[in-house]
Design a protein around this motif. Structure first.
Motif, PDB file in Angstrom:
ATOM      1  N   THR A   2       0.956  -1.403  -0.113  1.00 23.03           N
ATOM      2  CA  THR A   2       0.024   0.019   0.021  1.00 23.03           C
ATOM      3  C   THR A   2       0.841   1.391  -0.052  1.00 23.03           C
ATOM      4  O   THR A   2       0.521   2.090  -0.737  1.00 23.03           O
ATOM      5  CB  THR A   2      -0.800  -0.155   1.433  1.00 23.03           C
ATOM      6  N   ASP A   3       2.039   1.443   1.033  1.00 26.65           N
ATOM      7  CA  ASP A   3       2.635   2.574   0.869  1.00 26.65           C
ATOM      8  C   ASP A   3       3.595   2.650  -0.473  1.00 26.65           C
ATOM      9  O   ASP A   3       3.973   3.727  -1.075  1.00 26.65           O
ATOM     10  CB  ASP A   3       3.851   2.412   2.123  1.00 26.65           C
ATOM     11  N   VAL A   4       3.958   1.378  -0.923  1.00 26.03           N
ATOM     12  CA  VAL A   4       4.686   1.706  -2.382  1.00 26.03           C
ATOM     13  C   VAL A   4       3.983   2.162  -3.258  1.00 26.03           C
ATOM     14  O   VAL A   4       4.487   3.112  -4.026  1.00 26.03           O
ATOM     15  CB  VAL A   4       5.370   0.096  -2.543  1.00 26.03           C
ATOM     16  N   TYR A   5       2.779   1.629  -3.576  1.00 24.30           N
ATOM     17  CA  TYR A   5       1.879   2.031  -4.642  1.00 24.30           C
ATOM     18  C   TYR A   5       1.297   3.395  -4.411  1.00 24.30           C
ATOM     19  O   TYR A   5       1.202   4.373  -5.350  1.00 24.30           O
ATOM     20  CB  TYR A   5       1.013   1.141  -5.185  1.00 24.30           C
ATOM     21  N   SER A   6       0.902   3.867  -3.210  1.00 24.53           N
ATOM     22  CA  SER A   6       0.248   5.104  -3.020  1.00 24.53           C
ATOM     23  C   SER A   6       1.236   6.204  -3.114  1.00 24.53           C
ATOM     24  O   SER A   6       0.717   7.250  -3.252  1.00 24.53           O
ATOM     25  CB  SER A   6      -0.748   4.782  -1.755  1.00 24.53           C
ATOM     26  N   SER A   7       2.351   6.042  -2.807  1.00 22.03           N
ATOM     27  CA  SER A   7       3.476   6.887  -2.872  1.00 22.03           C
ATOM     28  C   SER A   7       4.334   7.012  -4.173  1.00 22.03           C
ATOM     29  O   SER A   7       5.020   8.003  -4.468  1.00 22.03           O
ATOM     30  CB  SER A   7       4.391   6.713  -1.696  1.00 22.03           C
ATOM     31  N   PRO A   9       5.052   8.020  -7.757  1.00 22.93           N
ATOM     32  CA  PRO A   9       4.759   9.156  -8.631  1.00 22.93           C
ATOM     33  C   PRO A   9       3.951   8.851  -9.766  1.00 22.93           C
ATOM     34  O   PRO A   9       2.968   9.597 -10.316  1.00 22.93           O
ATOM     35  CB  PRO A   9       5.959  10.075  -8.930  1.00 22.93           C
ATOM     36  N   ALA A  10       4.090   7.846 -10.425  1.00 26.76           N
ATOM     37  CA  ALA A  10       3.617   7.166 -11.646  1.00 26.76           C
ATOM     38  C   ALA A  10       1.952   6.724 -11.200  1.00 26.76           C
ATOM     39  O   ALA A  10       1.086   6.941 -12.278  1.00 26.76           O
ATOM     40  CB  ALA A  10       4.472   6.316 -12.239  1.00 26.76           C
ATOM     41  N   LEU A  11       1.801   6.025 -10.100  1.00 29.98           N
ATOM     42  CA  LEU A  11       0.816   4.982  -9.889  1.00 29.98           C
ATOM     43  C   LEU A  11      -0.024   5.475  -8.723  1.00 29.98           C
ATOM     44  O   LEU A  11      -1.239   5.044  -8.485  1.00 29.98           O
ATOM     45  CB  LEU A  11       0.989   3.676  -9.871  1.00 29.98           C
ATOM     46  N   GLY A  12       0.385   6.432  -7.956  1.00 32.96           N
ATOM     47  CA  GLY A  12      -0.131   6.794  -6.541  1.00 32.96           C
ATOM     48  C   GLY A  12      -1.775   7.335  -6.814  1.00 32.96           C
ATOM     49  O   GLY A  12      -2.347   7.103  -6.307  1.00 32.96           O
ATOM     50  N   ARG A  13      -1.690   8.255  -7.807  1.00 35.88           N
ATOM     51  CA  ARG A  13      -3.200   8.769  -8.078  1.00 35.88           C
ATOM     52  C   ARG A  13      -4.127   7.675  -8.652  1.00 35.88           C
ATOM     53  O   ARG A  13      -5.471   7.962  -8.412  1.00 35.88           O
ATOM     54  CB  ARG A  13      -3.043  10.119  -8.903  1.00 35.88           C
ATOM     55  N   TYR A  14      -3.774   6.733  -8.934  1.00 37.29           N
ATOM     56  CA  TYR A  14      -4.753   5.865  -9.387  1.00 37.29           C
ATOM     57  C   TYR A  14      -4.791   4.448  -8.280  1.00 37.29           C
ATOM     58  O   TYR A  14      -5.862   3.700  -8.453  1.00 37.29           O
ATOM     59  CB  TYR A  14      -4.125   5.072 -10.905  1.00 37.29           C
ATOM     60  N   PHE A  15      -3.904   4.171  -7.455  1.00 37.71           N
ATOM     61  CA  PHE A  15      -4.010   3.280  -6.718  1.00 37.71           C
ATOM     62  C   PHE A  15      -5.068   3.309  -5.729  1.00 37.71           C
ATOM     63  O   PHE A  15      -5.274   4.519  -5.300  1.00 37.71           O
ATOM     64  CB  PHE A  15      -2.589   3.093  -5.849  1.00 37.71           C
ATOM     65  N   ARG A  16      -5.731   2.155  -5.350  1.00 40.38           N
ATOM     66  CA  ARG A  16      -6.862   2.152  -4.480  1.00 40.38           C
ATOM     67  C   ARG A  16      -6.463   1.256  -3.157  1.00 40.38           C
ATOM     68  O   ARG A  16      -6.664   1.478  -2.222  1.00 40.38           O
ATOM     69  CB  ARG A  16      -8.177   1.691  -4.984  1.00 40.38           C
ATOM     70  N   SER A  17      -6.311   0.211  -3.431  1.00 40.77           N
ATOM     71  CA  SER A  17      -5.685  -1.023  -2.675  1.00 40.77           C
ATOM     72  C   SER A  17      -5.247  -2.224  -2.923  1.00 40.77           C
ATOM     73  O   SER A  17      -4.930  -2.415  -3.966  1.00 40.77           O
ATOM     74  CB  SER A  17      -7.066  -1.497  -1.919  1.00 40.77           C
ATOM     75  N   ALA A  18      -4.436  -2.865  -1.856  1.00 42.04           N
ATOM     76  CA  ALA A  18      -3.698  -4.209  -2.000  1.00 42.04           C
ATOM     77  C   ALA A  18      -4.098  -5.113  -1.062  1.00 42.04           C
ATOM     78  O   ALA A  18      -4.473  -4.759   0.027  1.00 42.04           O
ATOM     79  CB  ALA A  18      -2.243  -3.757  -2.117  1.00 42.04           C
ATOM     80  N   GLN A  19      -4.305  -6.247  -1.498  1.00 44.35           N
ATOM     81  CA  GLN A  19      -4.722  -7.252  -0.480  1.00 44.35           C
ATOM     82  C   GLN A  19      -4.052  -8.880  -0.958  1.00 44.35           C
ATOM     83  O   GLN A  19      -3.767  -9.008  -2.080  1.00 44.35           O
ATOM     84  CB  GLN A  19      -6.335  -7.506  -0.588  1.00 44.35           C
ATOM     85  N   PHE A  36      -6.633  -0.512  -9.121  1.00 44.31           N
ATOM     86  CA  PHE A  36      -6.502   0.745  -9.367  1.00 44.31           C
ATOM     87  C   PHE A  36      -7.682   1.488 -10.039  1.00 44.31           C
ATOM     88  O   PHE A  36      -8.562   0.509 -10.633  1.00 44.31           O
ATOM     89  CB  PHE A  36      -5.439   0.701 -10.536  1.00 44.31           C
ATOM     90  N   SER A  37      -7.854   2.538  -9.859  1.00 41.19           N
ATOM     91  CA  SER A  37      -9.035   3.271 -10.462  1.00 41.19           C
ATOM     92  C   SER A  37      -8.464   4.038 -11.639  1.00 41.19           C
ATOM     93  O   SER A  37      -7.587   4.957 -11.639  1.00 41.19           O
ATOM     94  CB  SER A  37      -9.498   4.341  -9.774  1.00 41.19           C
ATOM     95  N   VAL A  38      -8.920   3.504 -12.829  1.00 39.92           N
ATOM     96  CA  VAL A  38      -8.240   4.380 -14.168  1.00 39.92           C
ATOM     97  C   VAL A  38      -9.259   5.073 -14.681  1.00 39.92           C
ATOM     98  O   VAL A  38     -10.395   5.106 -14.690  1.00 39.92           O
ATOM     99  CB  VAL A  38      -7.854   3.142 -14.959  1.00 39.92           C
ATOM    100  N   PRO A  39      -8.727   6.229 -15.568  1.00 40.02           N
ATOM    101  CA  PRO A  39      -9.219   7.326 -15.980  1.00 40.02           C
ATOM    102  C   PRO A  39     -10.215   6.724 -17.454  1.00 40.02           C
ATOM    103  O   PRO A  39      -9.821   5.457 -17.686  1.00 40.02           O
ATOM    104  CB  PRO A  39      -8.327   8.237 -16.286  1.00 40.02           C
ATOM    105  N   PRO A  40     -11.278   7.323 -17.732  1.00 36.95           N
ATOM    106  CA  PRO A  40     -11.750   6.965 -19.147  1.00 36.95           C
ATOM    107  C   PRO A  40     -10.550   6.600 -19.879  1.00 36.95           C
ATOM    108  O   PRO A  40      -9.437   7.212 -19.789  1.00 36.95           O
ATOM    109  CB  PRO A  40     -12.645   8.269 -19.450  1.00 36.95           C
ATOM    110  N   LEU A  41     -10.862   5.896 -21.029  1.00 37.31           N
ATOM    111  CA  LEU A  41      -9.766   5.278 -21.920  1.00 37.31           C
ATOM    112  C   LEU A  41      -8.903   6.573 -22.365  1.00 37.31           C
ATOM    113  O   LEU A  41      -9.632   7.551 -22.900  1.00 37.31           O
ATOM    114  CB  LEU A  41     -10.404   4.573 -23.212  1.00 37.31           C
TER     115      LEU A  41
END
Length: 67
Positions: A2-7, A9-19, A36-41
């Motif tokens: 969670t810390d790796v992906y939420s921080s 720079p490339a993926l943080g704004r799209y990351f939602r959870s890890a389990q 991840f929550s991705v923007p419209p295409l």
């Protein structure tokens, strides 16, 4: 994770959870699911930013940076 992906720079704004999906003590193997929550295409977004190799390399770079 969670810390790796939420921080990241490339993926943080799209990351939602890890389990953790499965953990094995015998082989020290962990299977996990990232959400991840991705923007419209967007042209090339899924092929580049959400590429499994790219996502793996974000984790790999974090591990190298800690050493």
């Amino acid at each position: 994770l969670t810390d790796v992906y939420s921080s990241s720079p490339a993926l943080g704004r799209y990351f939602r959870s890890a389990q953790v999906v499965h953990f094995s003590n015998e082989s020290s193997t962990v299977f996990y699911q990232l959400e991840f929550s991705v923007p419209p295409l967007t042209e090339g977004f899924m092929e580049n930013t959400m590429n499994p190799d790219f996502i793996r390399n974000v984790l790999r770079q974090n591990i190298y940076d800690e050493d």
